[in-house]
Enzyme design. Structure first.
Site, short mmCIF file in Angstrom:
data_model
loop_
_atom_site.label_atom_id
_atom_site.label_comp_id
_atom_site.label_asym_id
_atom_site.label_seq_id
_atom_site.Cartn_x
_atom_site.Cartn_y
_atom_site.Cartn_z
N ASP A 121 0.84 -1.19 0.00
CA ASP A 121 0.00 0.00 0.00
C ASP A 121 0.89 1.25 0.00
O ASP A 121 1.60 1.51 0.97
CB ASP A 121 -0.89 -0.01 1.24
CG ASP A 121 -2.05 0.95 1.16
OD1 ASP A 121 -2.09 1.75 0.21
OD2 ASP A 121 -2.92 0.91 2.05
N ASP A 122 0.88 2.00 -1.09
CA ASP A 122 1.67 3.24 -1.23
C ASP A 122 3.17 2.98 -1.28
O ASP A 122 3.97 3.79 -0.81
CB ASP A 122 1.38 4.22 -0.08
CG ASP A 122 -0.01 4.83 -0.15
OD1 ASP A 122 -0.78 4.46 -1.05
OD2 ASP A 122 -0.32 5.69 0.70
N CYS A 132 -5.70 4.37 -4.05
CA CYS A 132 -5.93 2.95 -3.79
C CYS A 132 -7.22 2.37 -4.37
O CYS A 132 -7.17 1.36 -5.07
CB CYS A 132 -5.86 2.69 -2.30
SG CYS A 132 -6.98 3.68 -1.32
N HIS A 145 -10.87 -1.58 0.88
CA HIS A 145 -11.07 -0.23 0.35
C HIS A 145 -11.76 -0.21 -1.01
O HIS A 145 -11.53 0.66 -1.84
CB HIS A 145 -9.75 0.55 0.29
CG HIS A 145 -9.95 2.00 0.63
ND1 HIS A 145 -8.92 2.84 0.97
CD2 HIS A 145 -11.08 2.76 0.70
CE1 HIS A 145 -9.38 4.05 1.22
NE2 HIS A 145 -10.70 4.01 1.07
N ASP A 162 -0.24 -0.55 -4.92
CA ASP A 162 -1.47 0.02 -5.50
C ASP A 162 -1.27 1.38 -6.15
O ASP A 162 -2.10 1.81 -6.95
CB ASP A 162 -2.58 0.09 -4.44
CG ASP A 162 -2.22 0.98 -3.25
OD1 ASP A 162 -1.04 1.37 -3.11
OD2 ASP A 162 -3.14 1.29 -2.46
N ASN A 163 -0.21 2.09 -5.81
CA ASN A 163 0.09 3.38 -6.43
C ASN A 163 1.45 3.83 -5.93
O ASN A 163 2.10 3.13 -5.16
CB ASN A 163 -0.98 4.44 -6.11
CG ASN A 163 -1.42 4.48 -4.67
OD1 ASN A 163 -2.52 4.09 -4.31
ND2 ASN A 163 -0.52 4.95 -3.80
#
Length: 487
Positions: A38-39, A78, A140, A275-276
């Site tokens: 995540d991130d 996300c 999410h 995710d990004n």
């Protein structure tokens, strides 16, 4: 000899052989583990060039599988990117323009309250094909807990902590919950694997780290104390961030070891991505930690420049996916994962489902090829951080070219990505034919997507230059708004 009993015996034997063959084929179907950070930035792993942070376990995964340098998620935050992985559709198609939030904010952004469970997805598809399925960690794909459907409605047999039973929320009162979550999720994943029976499994491990707010334990930070000033009472952003990523790496290594112990590694596809791009240190909850690396790329989370949407991607399947290979030419994306896993596992892709991705199984098995269809993005909202990271609202990657622009055709920027990966040399004026072709494709796609509001100032990169009056800046903004109304 009586021919009828003989023919019946032959037919019965053929049917038995077919059933045995089908059972063997079903038993041989690969297991799948999809680990999503995540991130995490493209440059956060040592196998992607990070010289300050060592990630030996993810590096090991890369050495035993294939590492992609041109992998893209399909959203710069996300919820959009996760929906693309899950459904093989560009997120705007499902009106997922930003991260799901409160019902009021989702409505204001012209978004639904959750991803529609009726949209075909990878979990439900694999479950119908005989897999047992699990989601553990961050979800999410829905907003407020009072309105979203349970995750089991999306085709999961097991849902673990992160979005699981109410009892799991007790642990979240621990200030170190996020710091410990990677280990907890791996524990639950192994418990799911051990209890699955004889079925092949599809397991989503969607981690919470390194998304802010990060609060690693003292033990996790100890190896990185050299990045903090010993004379100061607070830890540096590098100590906090590196400790968090290192713990995620360690837990991935533990999972890989346990797959080996269970003799599952040879027939398990393991996929790792993020995710990004990494969070901005300008954002409040990352003000103490937001130093994730985008490598050589411009842009961070929310931005449509490379650093916001190009992320790590590693895939391993021993004997099927080439070990130790770095694919530096293929352009692969999150929307490709669903159809690709279907092909690799021999699972039919849902009939009639509109996919924006491609089956790239041939690329994974060692046959690089050009991408067939372009990738396209939208971001309708403001972008935090340095002015150089504030991209236009729309983007398209087609071949070696990336074009960014606003819907009103302002800020048209063309980059030859393989030559200029940092996106500093706008060559739109030198290539009017390519600019016109890609603009037409991008704007046509944008018109097909569901409409929605944009933030005031979205897609702008104005800087309050000394001597520039607020009135002048306001006048420029008014001109842009008027131009949008005309078009």
């Amino acid at each position: 000899m009586n021919r009828i009993p003989f023919l019946f015996a032959v037919l019965l034997a053929a049917l038995c052989n077919r059933d045995v063959a089908l059972a063997a084929e079903k038993a041989a179907r690969p297991n799948i583990v999809f680990i999503l950070a995540d991130d995490m930035g493209w440059g956060d792993l040592s196998c992607y060039g990070n010289t300050f942070l060592q990630t030996p376990h993810l590096d090991r995964l890369a050495r035993s599988g294939m590492l992609f340098t041109q992998f893209y998620v399909n959203g710069s935050v996300c919820s959009p990117s996760r929906s693309a992985f899950f459904t093989s559709q560009f997120p705007a198609r499902n009106r997922i323009h930003s991260a799901f939030s409160t019902p009021e904010r989702n409505t204001a952004w012209a978004m639904p309250q959750f991803l529609d469970p009726k949209v075909p997805n990878v979990a439900a598809t694999f479950k119908r094909a005989g897999y047992t399925t699990a989601h553990i960690g961050k979800w999410h794909l829905g907003g407020d807990h009072s309105v979203k459907p349970p995750i089991t409605d999306y085709g999961f047999d097991f849902v673990g902590s992160g979005e699981g039973p109410a009892g799991a929320n007790i642990i979240k009162d621990d200030p170190y919950y996020r710091a410990k979550s990677s280990g907890l999720f791996v524990d639950e994943g192994l418990k799911f694997i051990d209890g699955r029976g004889e079925k092949p499994f599809y397991l989503q491990l969607w981690m919470l780290v390194p998304h802010a707010t990060l609060n690693p334990t003292a033990e996790q930070m100890e190896p990185f104390k050299r990045f903090s000033n010993a004379d100061l009472p607070h830890k540096s952003a590098r100590t906090i961030y590196y400790a968090s990523v290192s713990e995620l790496d360690r837990q991935v290594g533990r999972l890989l070891d346990e797959l080996d112990k269970r003799k599952l590694a040879e027939n398990t596809i393991v996929v790792f991505s993020s995710d990004n791009g990494p969070e901005e240190i300008f954002v409040q909850n990352a003000g103490h930690s937001g130093i994730g690396s985008t490598g050589p790329f411009r842009g961070r989370k929310r931005s449509l420049y490379e650093g916001g949407v190009r992320t790590p991607f590693i895939a391993r399947w021993p004997g099927k996916i080439s070990a130790g290979k770095i694919d530096d030419t293929s352009v692969v994306a999150g929307v490709d994962l669903f159809p690709t896993l279907c092909r690799l596992a021999g699972v039919p892709f849902p009939a009639g489902h509109k996919s924006d991705g491609e089956d790239v199984s041939n690329i994974l098995t060692g046959q690089p090829r050009p991408r067939t269809n372009p990738l396209m993005w939208e971001w309708r909202f403001n972008i935090a951080g340095h002015v150089l990271n504030r991209s236009p609202q729309l983007s398209i990657r087609d071949g070696d070219w990336t074009l960014l622009m606003n819907p009103d055709r302002s800020r048209t920027e063309l980059f030859e990505i393989r030559r200029d990966p940092s996106e500093v040399d706008n060559v739109a004026a030198q290539h009017p034919d390519i600019t016109a072709r890609l603009s037409a494709k991008l704007l046509a796609w944008h018109r097909e997507m569901p409409p929605g509001p944009t933030d005031p100032g979205a897609g702008e990169n104005d800087y309050p230059w000394p001597g520039t009056t607020k009135a002048k800046a306001a006048d420029d903004t008014t001109k842009r708004k008027n131009r949008k109304k005309v078009e």
